[in-house]
Write a protein that holds these residues in place. Structure first.
Motif, PDB file in Angstrom:
ATOM      1  N   VAL A  71      10.222 -34.981  15.115  1.00 54.83           N
ATOM      2  CA  VAL A  71       8.957 -34.597  14.478  1.00 54.83           C
ATOM      3  C   VAL A  71       8.283 -33.496  15.283  1.00 54.83           C
ATOM      4  N   PRO A  72       7.969 -32.345  14.675  1.00 57.41           N
ATOM      5  CA  PRO A  72       7.255 -31.281  15.387  1.00 57.41           C
ATOM      6  C   PRO A  72       5.880 -31.763  15.838  1.00 57.41           C
ATOM      7  N   ARG A  73       5.436 -31.296  16.989  1.00 54.65           N
ATOM      8  CA  ARG A  73       4.149 -31.722  17.522  1.00 54.65           C
ATOM      9  C   ARG A  73       2.999 -31.183  16.675  1.00 54.65           C
ATOM     10  N   TYR A  74       3.117 -29.930  16.248  1.00 56.43           N
ATOM     11  CA  TYR A  74       2.071 -29.325  15.432  1.00 56.43           C
ATOM     12  C   TYR A  74       2.641 -28.954  14.065  1.00 56.43           C
ATOM     13  N   ARG A  75       1.951 -29.369  12.999  1.00 56.45           N
ATOM     14  CA  ARG A  75       2.446 -29.149  11.641  1.00 56.45           C
ATOM     15  C   ARG A  75       1.338 -28.638  10.725  1.00 56.45           C
ATOM     16  N   ASP A  76       0.531 -27.713  11.215  1.00 62.49           N
ATOM     17  CA  ASP A  76      -0.612 -27.250  10.431  1.00 62.49           C
ATOM     18  C   ASP A  76      -0.538 -25.773  10.067  1.00 62.49           C
ATOM     19  N   ARG A  77       0.612 -25.155  10.232  1.00 62.82           N
ATOM     20  CA  ARG A  77       0.706 -23.712   9.994  1.00 62.82           C
ATOM     21  C   ARG A  77       0.909 -23.369   8.527  1.00 62.82           C
ATOM     22  N   VAL A  78       1.766 -24.119   7.812  1.00 66.49           N
ATOM     23  CA  VAL A  78       2.089 -23.794   6.420  1.00 66.49           C
ATOM     24  C   VAL A  78       1.822 -25.019   5.555  1.00 66.49           C
ATOM     25  N   PRO A  79       0.601 -25.183   5.057  1.00 68.37           N
ATOM     26  CA  PRO A  79       0.289 -26.365   4.258  1.00 68.37           C
ATOM     27  C   PRO A  79       0.886 -26.334   2.857  1.00 68.37           C
ATOM     28  N   THR A  80       1.221 -25.153   2.359  1.00 72.28           N
ATOM     29  CA  THR A  80       1.779 -25.005   1.016  1.00 72.28           C
ATOM     30  C   THR A  80       3.147 -24.336   1.103  1.00 72.28           C
ATOM     31  N   PRO A  81       4.161 -24.890   0.447  1.00 70.44           N
ATOM     32  CA  PRO A  81       5.507 -24.312   0.541  1.00 70.44           C
ATOM     33  C   PRO A  81       5.664 -23.064  -0.311  1.00 70.44           C
ATOM     34  N   GLY A  82       6.604 -22.252   0.072  1.00 74.15           N
ATOM     35  CA  GLY A  82       6.972 -21.097  -0.737  1.00 74.15           C
ATOM     36  C   GLY A  82       7.974 -21.512  -1.795  1.00 74.15           C
ATOM     37  N   LEU A  83       8.156 -20.652  -2.786  1.00 74.30           N
ATOM     38  CA  LEU A  83       9.117 -20.913  -3.859  1.00 74.30           C
ATOM     39  C   LEU A  83      10.280 -19.945  -3.695  1.00 74.30           C
ATOM     40  N   VAL A  84      11.485 -20.485  -3.732  1.00 74.26           N
ATOM     41  CA  VAL A  84      12.691 -19.700  -3.457  1.00 74.26           C
ATOM     42  C   VAL A  84      13.584 -19.675  -4.681  1.00 74.26           C
ATOM     43  N   ILE A  85      14.225 -18.541  -4.919  1.00 71.57           N
ATOM     44  CA  ILE A  85      15.094 -18.380  -6.081  1.00 71.57           C
ATOM     45  C   ILE A  85      16.554 -18.276  -5.650  1.00 71.57           C
ATOM     46  N   ARG A  86      17.425 -18.816  -6.462  1.00 73.62           N
ATOM     47  CA  ARG A  86      18.869 -18.645  -6.324  1.00 73.62           C
ATOM     48  C   ARG A  86      19.429 -18.258  -7.686  1.00 73.62           C
ATOM     49  N   PRO A  87      20.307 -17.241  -7.781  1.00 72.45           N
ATOM     50  CA  PRO A  87      20.956 -16.540  -6.680  1.00 72.45           C
ATOM     51  C   PRO A  87      19.950 -15.785  -5.816  1.00 72.45           C
ATOM     52  N   ASN A  88      20.379 -15.536  -4.600  1.00 76.14           N
ATOM     53  CA  ASN A  88      19.474 -14.987  -3.602  1.00 76.14           C
ATOM     54  C   ASN A  88      19.236 -13.500  -3.835  1.00 76.14           C
ATOM     55  N   SER A  89      18.514 -13.187  -4.900  1.00 74.96           N
ATOM     56  CA  SER A  89      18.215 -11.796  -5.240  1.00 74.96           C
ATOM     57  C   SER A  89      16.958 -11.751  -6.087  1.00 74.96           C
ATOM     58  N   LEU A  90      16.087 -10.804  -5.801  1.00 79.74           N
ATOM     59  CA  LEU A  90      14.878 -10.620  -6.603  1.00 79.74           C
ATOM     60  C   LEU A  90      15.084  -9.539  -7.655  1.00 79.74           C
ATOM     61  N   ASP A  91      16.293  -9.019  -7.726  1.00 84.04           N
ATOM     62  CA  ASP A  91      16.619  -7.994  -8.712  1.00 84.04           C
ATOM     63  C   ASP A  91      17.993  -8.322  -9.300  1.00 84.04           C
ATOM     64  N   ILE A  92      17.991  -9.114 -10.379  1.00 83.40           N
ATOM     65  CA  ILE A  92      19.237  -9.559 -11.006  1.00 83.40           C
ATOM     66  C   ILE A  92      19.579  -8.605 -12.149  1.00 83.40           C
ATOM     67  N   SER A  93      20.621  -7.839 -11.961  1.00 83.11           N
ATOM     68  CA  SER A  93      21.015  -6.848 -12.964  1.00 83.11           C
ATOM     69  C   SER A  93      22.529  -6.903 -13.138  1.00 83.11           C
ATOM     70  N   PHE A  94      22.986  -6.978 -14.408  1.00 93.21           N
ATOM     71  CA  PHE A  94      24.424  -7.091 -14.646  1.00 93.21           C
ATOM     72  C   PHE A  94      24.748  -6.728 -16.091  1.00 93.21           C
ATOM     73  N   ASN A  95      26.037  -6.464 -16.314  1.00 89.43           N
ATOM     74  CA  ASN A  95      26.580  -6.212 -17.650  1.00 89.43           C
ATOM     75  C   ASN A  95      27.280  -7.489 -18.103  1.00 89.43           C
ATOM     76  N   LYS A  96      26.785  -8.081 -19.164  1.00 92.54           N
ATOM     77  CA  LYS A  96      27.332  -9.374 -19.594  1.00 92.54           C
ATOM     78  C   LYS A  96      28.771  -9.274 -20.091  1.00 92.54           C
ATOM     79  N   SER A  97      29.204  -8.072 -20.429  1.00 92.28           N
ATOM     80  CA  SER A  97      30.573  -7.877 -20.911  1.00 92.28           C
ATOM     81  C   SER A  97      31.543  -7.522 -19.792  1.00 92.28           C
ATOM     82  N   ASP A  98      31.027  -7.426 -18.570  1.00 92.74           N
ATOM     83  CA  ASP A  98      31.857  -7.030 -17.432  1.00 92.74           C
ATOM     84  C   ASP A  98      31.768  -8.115 -16.355  1.00 92.74           C
ATOM     85  N   PRO A  99      32.677  -9.103 -16.351  1.00 91.87           N
ATOM     86  CA  PRO A  99      32.608 -10.232 -15.416  1.00 91.87           C
ATOM     87  C   PRO A  99      32.429  -9.850 -13.950  1.00 91.87           C
TER      88      PRO A  99
END
Length: 280
Positions: A71-99
């Motif tokens: 257990v960490p001694r101090y736990r008051d730095r980040v009271p609210t969690p971040g939201l993470v996306i998978r796949p690990n990219s914020l720019d998802i671009s692809f051609n659906k006809s090209d696997p």
């Protein structure tokens, strides 16, 4: 006026004086110090730096005695969690006809979901939905974890559709909250996504309603909760032909709880923004 005979003598004296400043054969001094003087000053610095090193080691040892492996001694730095996306990219671009164009996203999702396979999750507990999974402190610090099987992600599990919808231009993305020890979000948290465009885009959420069940909280730490797997929410974007060849901006937020999702100083606190572009 000095005679020319005096000049060689003066040059000789200057040369001798310069050499004597490095080593004086008459006194045995090197750089202005005798051998005993050099020995004393080197001994002083040796003792001085050994003392500093010992003080540093003692300070670190005392500090480590105050830490807990679980257990960490101090736990008051980040009271609210971040939201993470998978796949690990914020720019998802692809051609659906090209696997090969979307193969990286499919592979990333499949690799990420390996720890949610039945063979892995059978080690965890079948918990009671809608209630926090609280565990008392005991001599055995290892905590039990609730099962989260990838089958609960339905069409975005990669089991019935190994391409996660990318081949049909209706891609799946997975969302998860960052881990925070001891977090017990009140209410009924769920994920809600919106697309910034004139007309809405239909989406399917898995589990139903994008809910994040309370039974996966609280989290007790990486060492104590070794088999813990964060709950996931899958979002399947049901894009149509008129949505293709356009860059769509999507924002997903945690709703239904007091978790912050509108802090302008941190764009990933309780929310995430990403772009999707599908080419025919």
């Amino acid at each position: 006026m000095a005679s020319t005979e005096d000049k060689p003598a003066a040059n000789k004296e200057n040369t001798s004086s310069w050499k004597d400043s490095i080593y004086n054969p008459r006194t045995g001094e090197v750089l202005g110090r005798t051998a005993s003087s050099w020995a004393l000053i080197l001994l002083f610095y040796l003792v001085f730096y050994c003392f500093l090193a010992g003080m540093f080691a003692l300070t670190m040892w005392v500090m480590l005695l105050t830490l807990d492996d679980y257990v960490p001694r101090y736990r008051d730095r980040v009271p609210t969690p971040g939201l993470v996306i998978r796949p690990n990219s914020l720019d998802i671009s692809f051609n659906k006809s090209d696997p090969p164009k979307y193969a990286q996203y499919v592979q990333h999702l499949e690799t990420f979901l390996q720890r949610y396979n039945d063979s892995e999750q059978e080690r965890n507990e079948e918990c009671l939905a809608g209630e926090y999974f609280l565990q008392d402190d005991s001599d055995d610090m290892m905590k039990k974890a609730c099962r989260f099987k990838r089958a609960s992600l339905s069409l975005c599990s990669g089991l019935s559709d190994t391409n996660f919808g990318y081949h049909e231009g209706k891609p799946c993305v997975l969302l998860k909250l960052n881990r925070i020890i001891g977090l017990k979000p009140p209410g009924e948290p769920y994920i809600n996504c919106t697309v910034k465009k004139d007309h809405p885009i239909q989406m399917h959420y898995f589990p139903s309603g994008g809910r994040i069940d309370k039974m996966y909280f609280p989290y007790y730490g990486k060492k104590a909760h070794a088999t813990y797997a964060q709950p996931l929410v899958a979002v399947k974007l049901l894009l149509t032909k008129e949505d293709y060849n356009k860059e769509l901006s999507v924002e997903c937020r945690v709703e239904g709880s007091n978790l912050r999702n509108n802090d302008e100083r941190d764009k990933f606190l309780g929310r995430v923004n990403f772009r999707v572009k599908v080419v025919e």
